[in-house]
Design an enzyme around this catalytic site. Structure first.
Site, PDB file in Angstrom:
ATOM      1  N   CYS A   1       0.840  -1.207   0.000  1.00 29.92           N
ATOM      2  CA  CYS A   1       0.000   0.000   0.000  1.00 29.92           C
ATOM      3  C   CYS A   1       0.874   1.256   0.000  1.00 29.92           C
ATOM      4  O   CYS A   1       1.492   1.587   1.022  1.00 29.92           O
ATOM      5  CB  CYS A   1      -0.916  -0.033   1.217  1.00 29.92           C
ATOM      6  SG  CYS A   1      -1.818   1.495   1.519  1.00 29.92           S
TER       7      CYS A   1
ATOM      8  N   CYS B   1      -0.100   3.980   2.500  1.00 35.18           N
ATOM      9  CA  CYS B   1       0.299   3.590   3.855  1.00 35.18           C
ATOM     10  C   CYS B   1       1.727   4.043   4.147  1.00 35.18           C
ATOM     11  O   CYS B   1       2.044   4.482   5.262  1.00 35.18           O
ATOM     12  CB  CYS B   1       0.204   2.074   4.029  1.00 35.18           C
ATOM     13  SG  CYS B   1      -1.458   1.384   3.843  1.00 35.18           S
TER      14      CYS B   1
END
Length: 291
Positions: free
Chosen positions: A40, A43
């Protein structure tokens, strides 16, 4: 993602330490739970900002990292649908949260609604709020409708209206307002609570009385539908502990009934019950059955 760093304010969470590190720990210190994955990209942008703020807040909260790929049960328990998602857990229940990689300014605004760095407010005592006359749900609806007419581009007012409609028992209108909210309000703690209340209310459509449901369970303790409906009725009629006990029993004996309905009901109850100590106790009971 980082291992334990910034003293002990940042740490990784697994199913093995979840109950102690998040649920029990949140009874004394708020826990900010960061749901992430190695693939991700947003993230990776959010993580260092959260680490920085955890250090800056100097123990006012602890930052728990959950790898959703490795810890799918925890992610499912919190109903995570996208990452990054961040949840603030206090007194054993989710207090607030957001989805997406917010910029630092918005992160500070989010934290500032609930927390202050320990060094900033040490020794200060909050002044009690002044007494005000309670507003009726219908009065709130009228006030909010007027405010929305004057400020139609303020989405927070529409969420306030949805809550007021639910308090007035106008569930269809509340659901319509909730569905019309912009996506960025979908993880607001009040929106999450309202959605749970609406889902629970639907379960009582044409449901028998509590006495009839108890009689069915007495005749057949494995009558999962009766136990589920009794749990909803007890919860909404003012006995949340007895209601949640029904779902704990289902979780023990028929965990997979109706696609795991018992766990879903408990998660919904946790967002609607206002007694933080009670919610924390039942979160721990659920966790002990699941992990």
């Amino acid at each position: 993602m980082s291992q334990a760093s910034e003293k002990t304010y940042v740490f990784d969470v697994t199913t093995a330490n979840f109950e102690d590190a998040v649920i029990k720990a949140s009874l004394t210190t708020p826990i900010l739970v960061d749901f992430w994955a190695t693939w991700c990209e947003p993230c990776k942008a959010l993580s260092p900002l959260l680490d920085k703020l955890a250090a800056e807040y100097n123990g006012a909260f602890a930052l728990a990292k959950v790898d959703v790929d490795a810890e799918q049960q925890i992610a499912a328990m919190f109903g995570i649908r996208s990452i990054p998602t961040v949840m603030l857990v206090k007194d054993g229940q989710v207090l607030d949260g957001f989805a997406g990689a917010l910029p630092e300014g918005e992160l500070r605004e989010f934290l500032g609604r609930h927390l202050q760095p320990l060094a900033a407010d040490e020794g200060e005592v909050a002044e009690p709020a002044a007494d005000v006359e309670a507003e009726t749900p219908e009065g709130a609806i009228n006030r909010l409708q007027q405010a929305i007419a004057a400020q139609p581009d303020v989405p927070g007012l529409k969420l306030d209206l949805a809550v007021a409609l639910m308090q007035a028992g106008r569930t269809d209108a509340a659901a319509a307002e909730l569905d019309a909210l912009p996506a960025n309000l979908s993880v607001d703690s009040r929106a999450v609570r309202l959605r749970s209340e609406l889902e629970l209310s639907k379960a009582l459509a044409d449901a028998p009385s509590a006495a009839q449901l108890r009689a069915r369970i007495e005749a057949d303790p494995a009558d999962a539908e009766a136990r589920d409906q009794l749990g909803v009725r007890l919860l909404l009629e003012g006995d949340p502990a007895a209601g949640m006990d029904q779902w704990l029993e289902l979780l023990k004996t028929q965990r997979d009934w109706n696609d795991g309905a018992a766990k879903k009901r408990l998660l919904a109850a946790f967002t609607t019950v206002e007694d933080a100590e009670l919610v924390g106790r039942y979160r721990r009971k659920m966790a002990s059955l699941l992990f």
